[in-house]
Every structure is written in C-alpha cells, then in structure tokens.
Scaffold this motif. Structure first.
Motif, PDB file in Angstrom:
ATOM      1  N   ARG A 116       4.550  -0.954   1.179  1.00 41.78           N
ATOM      2  CA  ARG A 116       3.727  -0.360   0.131  1.00 41.78           C
ATOM      3  C   ARG A 116       2.258  -0.709   0.360  1.00 41.78           C
ATOM      4  O   ARG A 116       1.373   0.129   0.214  1.00 41.78           O
ATOM      5  CB  ARG A 116       4.195  -0.871  -1.230  1.00 41.78           C
ATOM      6  CG  ARG A 116       3.496  -0.184  -2.370  1.00 41.78           C
ATOM      7  CD  ARG A 116       4.050  -0.581  -3.711  1.00 41.78           C
ATOM      8  NE  ARG A 116       5.427  -0.162  -3.819  1.00 41.78           N
ATOM      9  CZ  ARG A 116       6.360  -0.819  -4.504  1.00 41.78           C
ATOM     10  NH1 ARG A 116       6.047  -1.923  -5.126  1.00 41.78           N
ATOM     11  NH2 ARG A 116       7.586  -0.368  -4.566  1.00 41.78           N
ATOM     12  N   HIS A 117       1.988  -1.961   0.760  1.00 38.75           N
ATOM     13  CA  HIS A 117       0.613  -2.399   1.035  1.00 38.75           C
ATOM     14  C   HIS A 117       0.025  -1.606   2.197  1.00 38.75           C
ATOM     15  O   HIS A 117      -1.117  -1.150   2.137  1.00 38.75           O
ATOM     16  CB  HIS A 117       0.579  -3.896   1.328  1.00 38.75           C
ATOM     17  CG  HIS A 117      -0.776  -4.405   1.674  1.00 38.75           C
ATOM     18  ND1 HIS A 117      -1.793  -4.500   0.746  1.00 38.75           N
ATOM     19  CD2 HIS A 117      -1.294  -4.832   2.853  1.00 38.75           C
ATOM     20  CE1 HIS A 117      -2.868  -4.962   1.338  1.00 38.75           C
ATOM     21  NE2 HIS A 117      -2.598  -5.187   2.608  1.00 38.75           N
ATOM     22  N   ARG A 119       0.952   1.338   3.196  1.00 38.66           N
ATOM     23  CA  ARG A 119       0.774   2.718   2.769  1.00 38.66           C
ATOM     24  C   ARG A 119      -0.519   2.848   1.974  1.00 38.66           C
ATOM     25  O   ARG A 119      -1.296   3.780   2.181  1.00 38.66           O
ATOM     26  CB  ARG A 119       1.973   3.146   1.925  1.00 38.66           C
ATOM     27  CG  ARG A 119       2.035   4.637   1.722  1.00 38.66           C
ATOM     28  CD  ARG A 119       3.272   5.080   0.966  1.00 38.66           C
ATOM     29  NE  ARG A 119       4.490   4.527   1.512  1.00 38.66           N
ATOM     30  CZ  ARG A 119       5.470   3.994   0.772  1.00 38.66           C
ATOM     31  NH1 ARG A 119       5.356   3.948  -0.528  1.00 38.66           N
ATOM     32  NH2 ARG A 119       6.546   3.514   1.330  1.00 38.66           N
ATOM     33  N   ARG A 120      -0.760   1.883   1.058  1.00 38.51           N
ATOM     34  CA  ARG A 120      -2.000   1.910   0.280  1.00 38.51           C
ATOM     35  C   ARG A 120      -3.205   1.753   1.183  1.00 38.51           C
ATOM     36  O   ARG A 120      -4.226   2.395   0.992  1.00 38.51           O
ATOM     37  CB  ARG A 120      -2.000   0.791  -0.752  1.00 38.51           C
ATOM     38  CG  ARG A 120      -1.145   1.062  -1.938  1.00 38.51           C
ATOM     39  CD  ARG A 120      -1.289  -0.044  -2.946  1.00 38.51           C
ATOM     40  NE  ARG A 120      -0.310   0.108  -4.001  1.00 38.51           N
ATOM     41  CZ  ARG A 120       0.170  -0.895  -4.707  1.00 38.51           C
ATOM     42  NH1 ARG A 120      -0.233  -2.117  -4.468  1.00 38.51           N
ATOM     43  NH2 ARG A 120       1.053  -0.682  -5.637  1.00 38.51           N
ATOM     44  N   GLN A 121      -3.065   0.865   2.181  1.00 42.78           N
ATOM     45  CA  GLN A 121      -4.167   0.633   3.103  1.00 42.78           C
ATOM     46  C   GLN A 121      -4.438   1.899   3.913  1.00 42.78           C
ATOM     47  O   GLN A 121      -5.585   2.261   4.131  1.00 42.78           O
ATOM     48  CB  GLN A 121      -3.820  -0.532   4.025  1.00 42.78           C
ATOM     49  CG  GLN A 121      -4.996  -1.090   4.761  1.00 42.78           C
ATOM     50  CD  GLN A 121      -4.616  -2.343   5.537  1.00 42.78           C
ATOM     51  OE1 GLN A 121      -3.458  -2.522   5.903  1.00 42.78           O
ATOM     52  NE2 GLN A 121      -5.576  -3.188   5.785  1.00 42.78           N
ATOM     53  N   VAL A 123      -3.814   4.946   2.965  1.00 47.45           N
ATOM     54  CA  VAL A 123      -4.443   5.911   2.062  1.00 47.45           C
ATOM     55  C   VAL A 123      -5.910   5.543   1.874  1.00 47.45           C
ATOM     56  O   VAL A 123      -6.783   6.409   1.899  1.00 47.45           O
ATOM     57  CB  VAL A 123      -3.695   5.947   0.706  1.00 47.45           C
ATOM     58  CG1 VAL A 123      -4.494   6.697  -0.335  1.00 47.45           C
ATOM     59  CG2 VAL A 123      -2.334   6.591   0.880  1.00 47.45           C
ATOM     60  N   SER A 124      -6.201   4.243   1.713  1.00 45.26           N
ATOM     61  CA  SER A 124      -7.602   3.855   1.536  1.00 45.26           C
ATOM     62  C   SER A 124      -8.393   4.094   2.821  1.00 45.26           C
ATOM     63  O   SER A 124      -9.564   4.451   2.769  1.00 45.26           O
ATOM     64  CB  SER A 124      -7.713   2.394   1.106  1.00 45.26           C
ATOM     65  OG  SER A 124      -7.328   1.536   2.149  1.00 45.26           O
ATOM     66  N   ASP A 127      -9.135   7.651   2.779  1.00 47.67           N
ATOM     67  CA  ASP A 127     -10.208   7.882   1.810  1.00 47.67           C
ATOM     68  C   ASP A 127     -11.548   7.455   2.396  1.00 47.67           C
ATOM     69  O   ASP A 127     -12.556   8.141   2.216  1.00 47.67           O
ATOM     70  CB  ASP A 127      -9.949   7.101   0.520  1.00 47.67           C
ATOM     71  CG  ASP A 127      -8.797   7.673  -0.291  1.00 47.67           C
ATOM     72  OD1 ASP A 127      -8.390   8.816  -0.003  1.00 47.67           O
ATOM     73  OD2 ASP A 127      -8.313   6.981  -1.207  1.00 47.67           O
TER      74      ASP A 127
END
Length: 176
Positions: A116-117, A119-121, A123-124, A127
């Motif tokens: 999850r981390h 995946r968030r990274q 996505v960031s 971004d």
C-alpha cells in the motif's frame, strides 16, 4: 411463483413439526473412573475423560484447570482425545503452530502495508511528474510571452529610428 412459495411453506411447516417431535433425551453420562479397567481407546471415547498411561487409569478431566496438574498425571504421560500422542506433545505442537500462524499473519500484514505504501508512493511520484510537467509548460508559456514582448519592444525601437525590417536583404537608405 405463488405455488412454489406455498410448497415451500408446506415443507417448512412439516420440517418444524418433525423437529418438535424429536426427543433430545440422552443416556446418563458414564463416569470416567468406571472405564479404568479398559483400554485407552475406550476411555477417550468421552472427551471429558483423561487417560494416564503409567497408572493405566481413566480419570475425569480436571475442568477447573486448563492443564491437568502433575498430581493427577504428568503431562508427558497424559492422553486426551487420542491415545498415540501425549498431552505435552499436543501442547508443544499447538503452541508452535499458533506461533507460526501469528508470524504468518504479521508477515501478511507487513506485506500489505508495504504494498500500500509503495502504491501511494507510486501515485505521489506520478503526481510529482504531472506537476513538474505542468510547471514546465507554464514556464515555457511565460518565456514565450516575454520573448514576444521583447520582440515588440525591439520592433518599436527599430521603427522609431527607421530601422524597420520589412525586407532584411535591402540596404539601409540614409535619409537626411
């Protein structure tokens, strides 16, 4: 559809009626001490009983304690539920298996959190890339505007002093 529902209700009422007629009387429990002269297999047919190997006795399981005390029967000689495994081995095996299960659950939780981390990274990072691309476009647009303004100023100055660039190949005429 109504016919099926009616049949279903009829069968259900018959099932409930037969359940009401079944008696739930069970024979009185046989005390474990009466099975002492038998074998381990006969003793352990009842889960309330404990077989002590050196004494060859069938005893009532001491339900007040989680584990049978040493005074009743040592754990290495006590048999419960199956004759071929002593109580001590069952406890060690269950402890090891539950430890492995807890460890496996922790590893799964850690993997899920890391995934999850990441995946968030990711996505960031996407971004950030998008933001950087937008900033680059905005910077290029501002630079283009400044270039156009500078070109207009230069053209005004040329026009003011008669240095217009109508034809870049023509010679400048001296006007007095």
């Amino acid at each position: 559809m109504r016919a099926y529902f009616g049949v279903f209700l009829f069968l259900l009422s018959g099932f409930v009626a037969t359940l009401g007629q079944i008696s739930t009387t069970s024979p009185p429990p046989v005390p474990c001490a009466s099975k002492s002269n038998s074998s381990c297999a006969e003793c352990l047919q009842d889960t309330k009983c404990l077989w002590c190997e050196p004494k060859q006795q069938c005893l009532d399981y001491p339900v007040k304690n989680i584990l049978p005390p040493r005074s009743v029967c040592p754990l290495s000689d006590a048999r419960w539920s199956v004759c071929w495994v002593n109580f001590q081995t069952v406890l060690i095996t269950l402890g090891a298996l539950s430890g492995l299960l807890i460890l496996a659950l922790l590893v799964c939780c850690m993997c899920c959190c890391c995934r999850r981390h990441r995946r968030r990274q990711r996505v960031s990072d996407d971004d950030d890339d998008l933001r950087a691309e937008q900033q680059t476009r905005a910077r290029n647009a501002r630079q283009k505007e400044r270039r156009m303004e500078m070109q207009l100023r230069h053209d005004k100055i040329r026009q003011k002093y008669g240095l217009t660039k109508d034809n870049p190949y023509s010679r400048m005429d001296e006007k007095k």
